[in-house]
Write a protein that holds these residues in place. Structure first.
Motif, mmCIF file in Angstrom:
data_model
loop_
_atom_site.group_PDB
_atom_site.id
_atom_site.type_symbol
_atom_site.label_atom_id
_atom_site.label_comp_id
_atom_site.label_asym_id
_atom_site.label_seq_id
_atom_site.Cartn_x
_atom_site.Cartn_y
_atom_site.Cartn_z
ATOM 1 N N GLU A 123 47.599 25.651 33.151
ATOM 2 C CA GLU A 123 46.332 26.369 33.314
ATOM 3 C C GLU A 123 46.605 27.612 34.159
ATOM 4 O O GLU A 123 47.606 27.675 34.885
ATOM 5 N N PRO A 124 45.709 28.585 34.126
ATOM 6 C CA PRO A 124 45.888 29.731 35.019
ATOM 7 C C PRO A 124 45.912 29.266 36.475
ATOM 8 O O PRO A 124 45.186 28.344 36.844
ATOM 9 N N PHE A 125 46.770 29.882 37.281
ATOM 10 C CA PHE A 125 46.734 29.653 38.721
ATOM 11 C C PHE A 125 45.852 30.754 39.277
ATOM 12 O O PHE A 125 46.208 31.927 39.253
ATOM 13 N N ALA A 126 44.661 30.385 39.725
ATOM 14 C CA ALA A 126 43.658 31.376 40.112
ATOM 15 C C ALA A 126 43.056 31.019 41.458
ATOM 16 O O ALA A 126 41.994 30.400 41.531
ATOM 17 N N PRO A 127 43.724 31.402 42.562
ATOM 18 C CA PRO A 127 43.158 31.094 43.866
ATOM 19 C C PRO A 127 41.830 31.827 44.082
ATOM 20 O O PRO A 127 41.610 32.909 43.529
ATOM 21 N N GLU A 128 40.978 31.203 44.856
ATOM 22 C CA GLU A 128 39.680 31.806 45.157
ATOM 23 C C GLU A 128 39.889 33.180 45.780
ATOM 24 O O GLU A 128 40.722 33.364 46.650
ATOM 25 N N GLY A 129 39.146 34.161 45.286
ATOM 26 C CA GLY A 129 39.249 35.516 45.825
ATOM 27 C C GLY A 129 40.415 36.325 45.283
ATOM 28 O O GLY A 129 40.704 37.415 45.765
ATOM 29 N N ALA A 130 41.118 35.807 44.247
ATOM 30 C CA ALA A 130 42.256 36.545 43.694
ATOM 31 C C ALA A 130 41.802 37.916 43.203
ATOM 32 O O ALA A 130 40.776 38.044 42.544
ATOM 33 N N ARG A 131 42.580 38.933 43.544
ATOM 34 C CA ARG A 131 42.247 40.315 43.176
ATOM 35 C C ARG A 131 43.154 40.881 42.099
ATOM 36 O O ARG A 131 42.896 41.960 41.582
ATOM 37 N N ILE A 132 44.240 40.181 41.797
ATOM 38 C CA ILE A 132 45.165 40.629 40.763
ATOM 39 C C ILE A 132 45.619 39.426 39.952
ATOM 40 O O ILE A 132 45.801 38.337 40.491
ATOM 41 N N LEU A 133 45.760 39.646 38.658
ATOM 42 C CA LEU A 133 46.273 38.636 37.741
ATOM 43 C C LEU A 133 47.591 39.165 37.191
ATOM 44 O O LEU A 133 47.615 40.186 36.506
#
Length: 192
Positions: free
Chosen positions: A13-23
């Motif tokens: 799955e995507p690793f998407a920490p809270e508040g991420a500003r860049i993918l």
């Protein structure tokens, strides 16, 4: 196209920490036999994690375990959470035409549902691709031109889309030179 080669589904799955500003988006993971961990950029010979250690910790070995052969996944995830960096790849399903990890021989069967992924990361206003194939997939999905190396495009309300050098060792550029491209981008978006 070789129909005899199996279609592979993305393992994470995507690793998407809270508040991420860049993918940050690569193309697709290598075969599991090449993994040194069950996470993005798992190949021990890939420059991604040494580069991130060099950029953020001034030490290319900072994200390795003491054995020097495997990555420290706890430190990696902590760094990504602290810096607001999400990870995923541009392809949901692929076919390996030559049985290796080379982007040159990957057939994109199904790209990632980019809008869905971005919807789960509401603070994200930047996409960075690691390599030409990933940049091409994102350009197709967003209808934007593919940026030059180390450059970005912006299509109205869409996120900035940066094209970074591949972190594969097969890409002939020294780690420090690869890092310089990423430093420029990280400074531009304010996380360095």
């Amino acid at each position: 196209m070789n129909e005899s080669n199996p279609i592979e589904a993305h393992p994470w799955e995507p690793f998407a920490p809270e508040g991420a500003r860049i993918l940050i988006m690569g193309t697709f993971p290598p075969q599991p036999k090449r993994w040194s961990m069950d996470f993005y950029y798992p190949n021990r010979t890939n420059d991604f994690w040494p580069m991130m250690g060099l950029i953020f910790m001034n030490d290319r070995k900072a994200l390795l375990n003491p054995d020097g052969r495997t990555f420290d996944l706890v430190r990696i995830k902590t760094l990504l959470e602290e810096k607001g960096i999400a990870l995923h790849d541009t392809c949901r399903r692929i076919r390996r035409l030559k049985g290796n990890a080379s982007d040159k021989f990957l057939e994109v069967v199904e790209p990632v549902p980019l809008r869905e992924v971005l919807h789960t990361i509401p603070m994200c206003h930047t996409i960075a691709t690691t390599g030409e194939k990933a940049a091409g997939v994102i350009a197709t999905l967003t209808g934007t031109p593919m940026p030059g190396m180390g450059e970005m495009v912006n299509a109205g309300g869409d996120p900035e889309i940066w094209r970074m050098p591949s972190t594969s060792r097969a890409y002939p550029l020294a780690l420090e030179k690869k890092a310089a491209y990423y430093v420029k981008m990280f400074r531009h978006i304010g996380i360095l």
